[in-house]
Design a protein around this motif. Structure first.
Motif, PDB file in Angstrom:
ATOM      1  N   LEU A  33      25.638  67.342  44.321  1.00  0.00           N
ATOM      2  CA  LEU A  33      24.667  66.898  44.930  1.00  0.00           C
ATOM      3  C   LEU A  33      24.056  65.200  44.571  1.00  0.00           C
ATOM      4  O   LEU A  33      24.498  65.107  43.431  1.00  0.00           O
ATOM      5  N   GLY A  34      24.051  64.555  45.441  1.00  0.00           N
ATOM      6  CA  GLY A  34      23.657  62.959  45.251  1.00  0.00           C
ATOM      7  C   GLY A  34      24.973  62.063  45.222  1.00  0.00           C
ATOM      8  O   GLY A  34      25.912  62.752  45.386  1.00  0.00           O
ATOM      9  N   ARG A  35      24.817  61.006  45.470  1.00  0.00           N
ATOM     10  CA  ARG A  35      25.893  60.040  45.707  1.00  0.00           C
ATOM     11  C   ARG A  35      26.373  59.632  44.386  1.00  0.00           C
ATOM     12  O   ARG A  35      25.726  59.761  43.394  1.00  0.00           O
ATOM     13  N   ASP A  36      27.967  59.176  44.418  1.00  0.00           N
ATOM     14  CA  ASP A  36      28.296  58.779  42.970  1.00  0.00           C
ATOM     15  C   ASP A  36      29.096  57.642  43.575  1.00  0.00           C
ATOM     16  O   ASP A  36      29.022  56.844  44.621  1.00  0.00           O
ATOM     17  N   GLU A  37      29.869  56.724  42.507  1.00  0.00           N
ATOM     18  CA  GLU A  37      30.624  55.547  42.695  1.00  0.00           C
ATOM     19  C   GLU A  37      31.659  55.759  43.726  1.00  0.00           C
ATOM     20  O   GLU A  37      32.470  54.700  44.315  1.00  0.00           O
ATOM     21  N   TYR A  38      32.238  57.038  44.125  1.00  0.00           N
ATOM     22  CA  TYR A  38      33.442  57.202  44.932  1.00  0.00           C
ATOM     23  C   TYR A  38      33.001  57.659  46.267  1.00  0.00           C
ATOM     24  O   TYR A  38      33.654  57.573  47.398  1.00  0.00           O
ATOM     25  N   ARG A  39      31.845  58.213  46.549  1.00  0.00           N
ATOM     26  CA  ARG A  39      31.237  58.945  47.841  1.00  0.00           C
ATOM     27  C   ARG A  39      29.833  58.629  48.065  1.00  0.00           C
ATOM     28  O   ARG A  39      29.209  58.648  47.287  1.00  0.00           O
ATOM     29  N   SER A  40      29.684  58.451  49.378  1.00  0.00           N
ATOM     30  CA  SER A  40      28.359  58.161  49.715  1.00  0.00           C
ATOM     31  C   SER A  40      27.496  59.337  50.238  1.00  0.00           C
ATOM     32  O   SER A  40      26.257  59.531  50.514  1.00  0.00           O
ATOM     33  N   SER A  41      28.195  60.523  50.399  1.00  0.00           N
ATOM     34  CA  SER A  41      27.608  61.818  50.900  1.00  0.00           C
ATOM     35  C   SER A  41      26.734  62.335  50.069  1.00  0.00           C
ATOM     36  O   SER A  41      26.773  62.072  48.894  1.00  0.00           O
ATOM     37  N   MET A  42      25.691  63.063  50.582  1.00  0.00           N
ATOM     38  CA  MET A  42      24.557  63.574  49.518  1.00  0.00           C
ATOM     39  C   MET A  42      24.972  64.739  48.822  1.00  0.00           C
ATOM     40  O   MET A  42      24.438  65.215  48.082  1.00  0.00           O
ATOM     41  N   ILE A  43      25.865  65.540  49.618  1.00  0.00           N
ATOM     42  CA  ILE A  43      26.316  67.046  49.234  1.00  0.00           C
ATOM     43  C   ILE A  43      27.839  67.049  49.476  1.00  0.00           C
ATOM     44  O   ILE A  43      28.480  66.640  50.470  1.00  0.00           O
ATOM     45  N   ARG A  44      28.549  67.918  48.265  1.00  0.00           N
ATOM     46  CA  ARG A  44      29.894  68.071  48.541  1.00  0.00           C
ATOM     47  C   ARG A  44      30.212  69.649  48.165  1.00  0.00           C
ATOM     48  O   ARG A  44      29.590  69.688  46.983  1.00  0.00           O
ATOM     49  N   VAL A  45      31.202  70.018  48.571  1.00  0.00           N
ATOM     50  CA  VAL A  45      31.638  71.429  48.318  1.00  0.00           C
ATOM     51  C   VAL A  45      33.013  71.343  47.860  1.00  0.00           C
ATOM     52  O   VAL A  45      33.979  70.764  48.347  1.00  0.00           O
ATOM     53  N   LEU A  46      33.417  71.572  46.353  1.00  0.00           N
ATOM     54  CA  LEU A  46      34.600  71.482  45.896  1.00  0.00           C
ATOM     55  C   LEU A  46      35.011  72.626  45.234  1.00  0.00           C
ATOM     56  O   LEU A  46      34.267  73.654  44.888  1.00  0.00           O
TER      57      LEU A  46
END
Length: 85
Positions: A33-46
Motif C-alpha cells: 500500500l502506498g507509493r514508492d520511488e518506483y511506482r505511483s500506484s496506491m496498491i499492488r499485489v505481488l
C-alpha cells in the motif's frame, strides 16, 4: 472482558476482503500500500515472481483500493484453479 483470539480480530477484514485474507493465509504473496520511488500506484499485489497487479494512482478511500485488489485476487484464484466463479 472476554479474551479476544486471533480469529475474532480477523473476522471483519475477512468478511470485507475474503480474497485478500485468502492471499495472506495461503502465503501466495503480499500486498503493498502506498507509493514508492518506483511506482505511483496506491496498491499492488505481488508474489515471489514480482508484480501481478497494480491499482490506480489515487482512490477516494483505502476501502476502494482494497476492494479492487480483492477483486483482482478473486479473478486470479478463478484463473489459476483456486476458486470457482
Amino acid at each position: 472482558m472476554a479474551k479476544e483470539n486471533k480469529t475474532d480480530r480477523e473476522t471483519p477484514f475477512s468478511s470485507l476482503y475474503p480474497n485478500i485474507a485468502w492471499w495472506r493465509q495461503s502465503s501466495r504473496g503480499w500486498i503493498e500500500l502506498g507509493r514508492d520511488e518506483y511506482r505511483s500506484s496506491m496498491i499492488r499485489v505481488l508474489d515471489i515472481g514480482g508484480l501481478l497487479w497494480e491499482g490506480d494512482d489515487e482512490y477516494d478511500s483505502s476501502g476502494e483500493a482494497m476492494a479492487e485488489a480483492d477483486n483482482f485476487i478473486r479473478q486470479w484464484r478463478i484463473e489459476n484453479g483456486y476458486a470457482t466463479q
